[in-house]
Design an enzyme around this catalytic site. Sequence first.
Site, PDB file in Angstrom:
ATOM      1  N   ASN A 225      -0.421  11.932   6.770  1.00 36.84           N
ATOM      2  CA  ASN A 225       0.694  12.290   7.664  1.00 36.84           C
ATOM      3  C   ASN A 225       0.562  13.732   8.150  1.00 36.84           C
ATOM      4  O   ASN A 225       0.736  14.029   9.330  1.00 36.84           O
ATOM      5  CB  ASN A 225       2.024  12.189   6.905  1.00 36.84           C
ATOM      6  CG  ASN A 225       2.715  10.850   7.114  1.00 36.84           C
ATOM      7  OD1 ASN A 225       2.493  10.196   8.119  1.00 36.84           O
ATOM      8  ND2 ASN A 225       3.556  10.468   6.181  1.00 36.84           N
ATOM      9  N   HIS A 230       2.957  12.006  11.809  1.00 36.51           N
ATOM     10  CA  HIS A 230       3.761  10.888  11.324  1.00 36.51           C
ATOM     11  C   HIS A 230       3.507   9.588  12.101  1.00 36.51           C
ATOM     12  O   HIS A 230       3.389   8.513  11.490  1.00 36.51           O
ATOM     13  CB  HIS A 230       5.245  11.297  11.401  1.00 36.51           C
ATOM     14  CG  HIS A 230       6.087  10.631  10.373  1.00 36.51           C
ATOM     15  ND1 HIS A 230       6.764   9.474  10.641  1.00 36.51           N
ATOM     16  CD2 HIS A 230       6.345  10.957   9.093  1.00 36.51           C
ATOM     17  CE1 HIS A 230       7.419   9.113   9.557  1.00 36.51           C
ATOM     18  NE2 HIS A 230       7.189  10.000   8.598  1.00 36.51           N
ATOM     19  N   ASP A 234       2.540   6.028  10.584  1.00 35.06           N
ATOM     20  CA  ASP A 234       3.222   4.757  10.868  1.00 35.06           C
ATOM     21  C   ASP A 234       2.209   3.682  11.255  1.00 35.06           C
ATOM     22  O   ASP A 234       2.318   2.523  10.856  1.00 35.06           O
ATOM     23  CB  ASP A 234       4.225   4.930  12.023  1.00 35.06           C
ATOM     24  CG  ASP A 234       5.516   5.587  11.560  1.00 35.06           C
ATOM     25  OD1 ASP A 234       5.641   5.831  10.348  1.00 35.06           O
ATOM     26  OD2 ASP A 234       6.386   5.850  12.410  1.00 35.06           O
ATOM     27  N   GLU A 260       5.327   4.116   1.452  1.00 34.80           N
ATOM     28  CA  GLU A 260       3.930   3.690   1.666  1.00 34.80           C
ATOM     29  C   GLU A 260       3.499   2.754   0.543  1.00 34.80           C
ATOM     30  O   GLU A 260       2.330   2.653   0.208  1.00 34.80           O
ATOM     31  CB  GLU A 260       3.039   4.935   1.806  1.00 34.80           C
ATOM     32  CG  GLU A 260       2.550   5.613   0.550  1.00 34.80           C
ATOM     33  CD  GLU A 260       3.605   6.240  -0.350  1.00 34.80           C
ATOM     34  OE1 GLU A 260       4.808   5.957  -0.200  1.00 34.80           O
ATOM     35  OE2 GLU A 260       3.197   6.986  -1.248  1.00 34.80           O
TER      36      GLU A 260
HETATM   37  N1  LIG Z   1       4.502   8.010   8.588  1.00 38.96           N
HETATM   38  C1  LIG Z   1       5.298   7.567   7.617  1.00 38.96           C
HETATM   39  N2  LIG Z   1       5.265   8.206   6.417  1.00 38.96           N
HETATM   40  C2  LIG Z   1       6.057   7.736   5.432  1.00 38.96           C
HETATM   41  C3  LIG Z   1       6.912   6.637   5.612  1.00 38.96           C
HETATM   42  N3  LIG Z   1       7.553   6.406   4.434  1.00 38.96           N
HETATM   43  C4  LIG Z   1       7.132   7.333   3.568  1.00 38.96           C
HETATM   44  N4  LIG Z   1       6.207   8.151   4.151  1.00 38.96           N
HETATM   45  C5  LIG Z   1       5.510   9.295   3.577  1.00 38.96           C
HETATM   46  O1  LIG Z   1       4.669   8.890   2.534  1.00 38.96           O
HETATM   47  C6  LIG Z   1       4.348  10.044   1.765  1.00 38.96           C
HETATM   48  C7  LIG Z   1       4.219   9.645   0.324  1.00 38.96           C
HETATM   49  O2  LIG Z   1       3.644  10.703  -0.310  1.00 38.96           O
HETATM   50  P1  LIG Z   1       3.529  10.851  -1.881  1.00 38.96           P
HETATM   51  O3  LIG Z   1       4.491   9.937  -2.575  1.00 38.96           O
HETATM   52  O4  LIG Z   1       3.590  12.299  -2.211  1.00 38.96           O
HETATM   53  O5  LIG Z   1       2.144  10.278  -2.273  1.00 38.96           O
HETATM   54  P2  LIG Z   1       0.708  10.372  -1.599  1.00 38.96           P
HETATM   55  O6  LIG Z   1       0.532  11.511  -0.689  1.00 38.96           O
HETATM   56  O7  LIG Z   1       0.463   9.013  -1.001  1.00 38.96           O
HETATM   57  O8  LIG Z   1      -0.216  10.613  -2.820  1.00 38.96           O
HETATM   58  P3  LIG Z   1      -0.591   9.614  -3.962  1.00 38.96           P
HETATM   59  O9  LIG Z   1       0.368   8.460  -3.923  1.00 38.96           O
HETATM   60  O10 LIG Z   1      -0.450  10.406  -5.203  1.00 38.96           O
HETATM   61  O11 LIG Z   1      -1.990   9.180  -3.699  1.00 38.96           O
HETATM   62  C8  LIG Z   1       5.449  11.048   2.018  1.00 38.96           C
HETATM   63  O12 LIG Z   1       4.915  12.142   2.701  1.00 38.96           O
HETATM   64  C9  LIG Z   1       6.426  10.306   2.932  1.00 38.96           C
HETATM   65  O13 LIG Z   1       6.981  11.143   3.913  1.00 38.96           O
HETATM   66  C10 LIG Z   1       6.944   6.010   6.901  1.00 38.96           C
HETATM   67  O14 LIG Z   1       7.661   5.052   7.154  1.00 38.96           O
HETATM   68  N5  LIG Z   1       6.107   6.518   7.853  1.00 38.96           N
END
Ligand SMILES: Nc1nc2c(ncn2[C@@H]2O[C@H](COP(=O)(O)OP(=O)(O)OP(=O)(O)O)[C@@H](O)[C@H]2O)c(=O)[nH]1
Length: 341
Positions: A225, A230, A234, A260
């Site tokens: 992201n 973003h 998505d 995610e």
């Molecule tokens: N673009 C987008 N991002 C999302 C959505 N829902 C959640 N996220 C993002 O997903 C990210 C999840 O990050 P983290 O839980 O820190 O985990 P990660 O970066 O995947 O790292 P690890 O899980 O440890 O591998 C966050 O930055 C949220 O903002 C969405 O609907 N769209």
Amino acid sequence: MGNDDIIDFREDLPTASNYLRMAVPLMVQRRIPPTPYNYALWYAHVQNAHPELSRKLLAAFPDEDSYDPRKSEALFLEYFVKHYLPQSTQAQELIATLVAQLAQAVSRNLQGVHNYGASLRGAIEVFEQDVDPHQIRAMVGKLLTETRDLEELNQVFASKLKAASDQVEQLKRELAESERRARIDPLTKIPNRRGFDEAIAQALTADNETTCLLLLDIDYFKKLNDTYGHPMGDRVLQIVGGVLGKLQSDRIFIARYGGEEFAVIVNDELEAAHALAEQIRCQIAALQIKRKSTHDTIGTITVSIGLTRFRPGESAETFIERADTGLYLAKQEGRNRVIIA
Ligand SMILES: Nc1nc2c(ncn2[C@@H]2O[C@H](COP(=O)(O)OP(=O)(O)OP(=O)(O)O)[C@@H](O)[C@H]2O)c(=O)[nH]1
């Protein structure tokens, strides 16, 4: 408290405070967390707004060990949210209009039949007497006209019935569609958390011998992201949702579990579920995702997966928690892997 279905909160301050004073001890006794959902439910209970809600609430939370947030949420949805869905209000209004129209048509038809009966009775009386042929001709003419009127009335009635049944069919389709939409994630177009909660409850009651669960999380998604924006994030969610969506079958239910994270319920043995998890992991790692603007390929996307098999007798919550532990370990051990917990 008005009609049976609608609960409202329009008390003045002293009455409202009194209700709250009654509701809070009941919640404390049962160790119910003071969330807005719970306040609304217990407030409505002491208000005696809806006896059925009270019955269900007391049955769901009889003591201090019975609290389950999902039960609260379900009751809140049932008694507060559903009644206020615009769709359902429209549906109720439409049904009321249809019923009124039909009642009017029925009453007109009945009046027509009644008039016709009166004319027939009059005619019989006339024929029983010695009457001259002119009178008979006039009477037969009158009966013919009234027969035609009655036929017309019947046609109007039949067409009103047909229109009403068409509208009811249309309404049923719209309601089914809105029910379906409520269980679909708008971004990925696969079932959402609500759909998942229902599917897992169903899977565990229907056949709990061979149910497995995969919890899948995209690795370093935050970085993706942050690097590509973003909207690109998505798009990746949509692509992963698309890969999983293709696997949906009688035995496999997939959902966007949140953010995610995705969930896959597999009605099969652990071995088969493991093979599926590996297939998903490899398929996602092999994706070539391009930026729309530059057509550059973004780096590889990987997923970590926690997998577990249902143990008969355990709750859905424990089952999910174990899959989550697997997912946690998969992240800890370096990501891009499947761990069975
Ligand atoms: N673009 C987008 N991002 C999302 C959505 N829902 C959640 N996220 C993002 O997903 C990210 C999840 O990050 P983290 O839980 O820190 O985990 P990660 O970066 O995947 O790292 P690890 O899980 O440890 O591998 C966050 O930055 C949220 O903002 C969405 O609907 N769209």
